[in-house]
Design a protein around this motif. Structure first.
Motif, mmCIF file in Angstrom:
data_model
loop_
_atom_site.group_PDB
_atom_site.id
_atom_site.type_symbol
_atom_site.label_atom_id
_atom_site.label_comp_id
_atom_site.label_asym_id
_atom_site.label_seq_id
_atom_site.Cartn_x
_atom_site.Cartn_y
_atom_site.Cartn_z
ATOM 1 N N ASP A 73 0.832 -1.204 0.000
ATOM 2 C CA ASP A 73 0.000 0.000 0.000
ATOM 3 C C ASP A 73 0.865 1.253 0.000
ATOM 4 O O ASP A 73 0.354 2.354 -0.149
ATOM 5 C CB ASP A 73 -0.891 0.029 1.232
ATOM 6 N N LEU A 74 2.160 1.085 0.192
ATOM 7 C CA LEU A 74 3.072 2.218 0.313
ATOM 8 C C LEU A 74 3.569 2.697 -1.041
ATOM 9 O O LEU A 74 3.670 1.926 -1.987
ATOM 10 C CB LEU A 74 4.272 1.828 1.184
ATOM 11 N N ALA A 81 -3.264 5.863 -2.472
ATOM 12 C CA ALA A 81 -3.698 4.548 -1.995
ATOM 13 C C ALA A 81 -3.873 3.628 -3.199
ATOM 14 O O ALA A 81 -4.055 4.097 -4.328
ATOM 15 C CB ALA A 81 -5.008 4.688 -1.228
ATOM 16 N N PRO A 82 -3.818 2.313 -2.980
ATOM 17 C CA PRO A 82 -4.027 1.386 -4.086
ATOM 18 C C PRO A 82 -5.353 1.669 -4.797
ATOM 19 O O PRO A 82 -6.367 1.917 -4.154
ATOM 20 C CB PRO A 82 -4.052 0.015 -3.410
ATOM 21 N N GLY A 83 -5.313 1.680 -6.112
ATOM 22 C CA GLY A 83 -6.510 1.914 -6.910
ATOM 23 C C GLY A 83 -6.783 3.366 -7.227
ATOM 24 O O GLY A 83 -7.601 3.660 -8.096
ATOM 25 N N GLN A 84 -6.121 4.300 -6.540
ATOM 26 C CA GLN A 84 -6.308 5.716 -6.859
ATOM 27 C C GLN A 84 -5.494 6.051 -8.103
ATOM 28 O O GLN A 84 -4.437 5.480 -8.346
ATOM 29 C CB GLN A 84 -5.829 6.613 -5.718
ATOM 30 N N ARG A 85 -6.010 7.021 -8.861
ATOM 31 C CA ARG A 85 -5.274 7.434 -10.051
ATOM 32 C C ARG A 85 -4.033 8.209 -9.626
ATOM 33 O O ARG A 85 -4.012 8.865 -8.581
ATOM 34 C CB ARG A 85 -6.140 8.248 -10.991
ATOM 35 N N GLY A 106 2.421 9.146 -8.118
ATOM 36 C CA GLY A 106 1.804 9.973 -7.090
ATOM 37 C C GLY A 106 0.945 11.055 -7.691
ATOM 38 O O GLY A 106 0.936 11.265 -8.910
ATOM 39 N N GLU A 107 0.216 11.724 -6.832
ATOM 40 C CA GLU A 107 -0.554 12.889 -7.261
ATOM 41 C C GLU A 107 0.406 14.073 -7.250
ATOM 42 O O GLU A 107 0.968 14.409 -6.198
ATOM 43 C CB GLU A 107 -1.714 13.145 -6.302
#
Length: 154
Positions: free
Chosen positions: A3-4, A70-74, A85-86
């Motif tokens: 998740d990191l 987080a996992p699944g986030q764009r 990353g964002e």
């Protein structure tokens, strides 16, 4: 899969320097004498500075301020950052990178961890420096407003 968000940092004297300027590292793994992998929890903010040179001088000078996802986030792909990353701020060229580093120093001088700064402040700094304008300083009042807003949202 973790998740990191993992960031590979590298240091080769007078050639390559990939480093974290600020951020809360939750895990560190040493790969060899020159390389480490640093991990960040989802939602955490960190600054990743990359600098490369050759026999003729600086080739790359870049800073990215990112939010770990987080996992699944764009997310956007960034070299040496897995999964990515964002992007809150992304600038290149030493004058702009130096200006961002000065702004980070100014935030720290207020006694505020740059990882806790309002996300939209980093967007503002990116937008203003991208067009060679001076960004607004981050203030204690702005920070307190951000903290209150975070309390209401949670």
């Amino acid at each position: 899969m973790s998740d990191l968000t993992e960031v590979e940092v590298l240091w080769l004297e007078k050639r390559i320097e990939n480093r974290i300027r600020f951020g809360r590292i939750v895990k560190e793994r040493k790969l060899d004498r020159n390389r480490r992998v640093l991990s960040f929890a989802p939602g955490s903010i960190f600054a990743f500075v990359r600098w490369t040179s050759n026999d003729f001088g600086t080739v790359i000078s870049r800073i990215d301020i990112l939010r770990a996802v987080a996992p699944g986030q764009r997310c956007s792909t960034v070299p040496y950052v897995t999964p990515g990353g964002e992007i809150l701020l992304r600038l290149s060229g030493w004058p702009k990178v130096e200006r961002v580093l000065q702004m980070v120093d100014a935030v720290e001088a207020l006694g505020i961890d740059p990882a806790d700064v309002a996300l939209d402040h980093w967007h503002h700094v990116h937008n203003r420096l991208s067009v060679n304008e001076n960004p607004r300083r981050y203030t204690e009042a702005r920070h307190q407003a951000w903290l209150r807003r975070q309390k209401v949202i949670r």
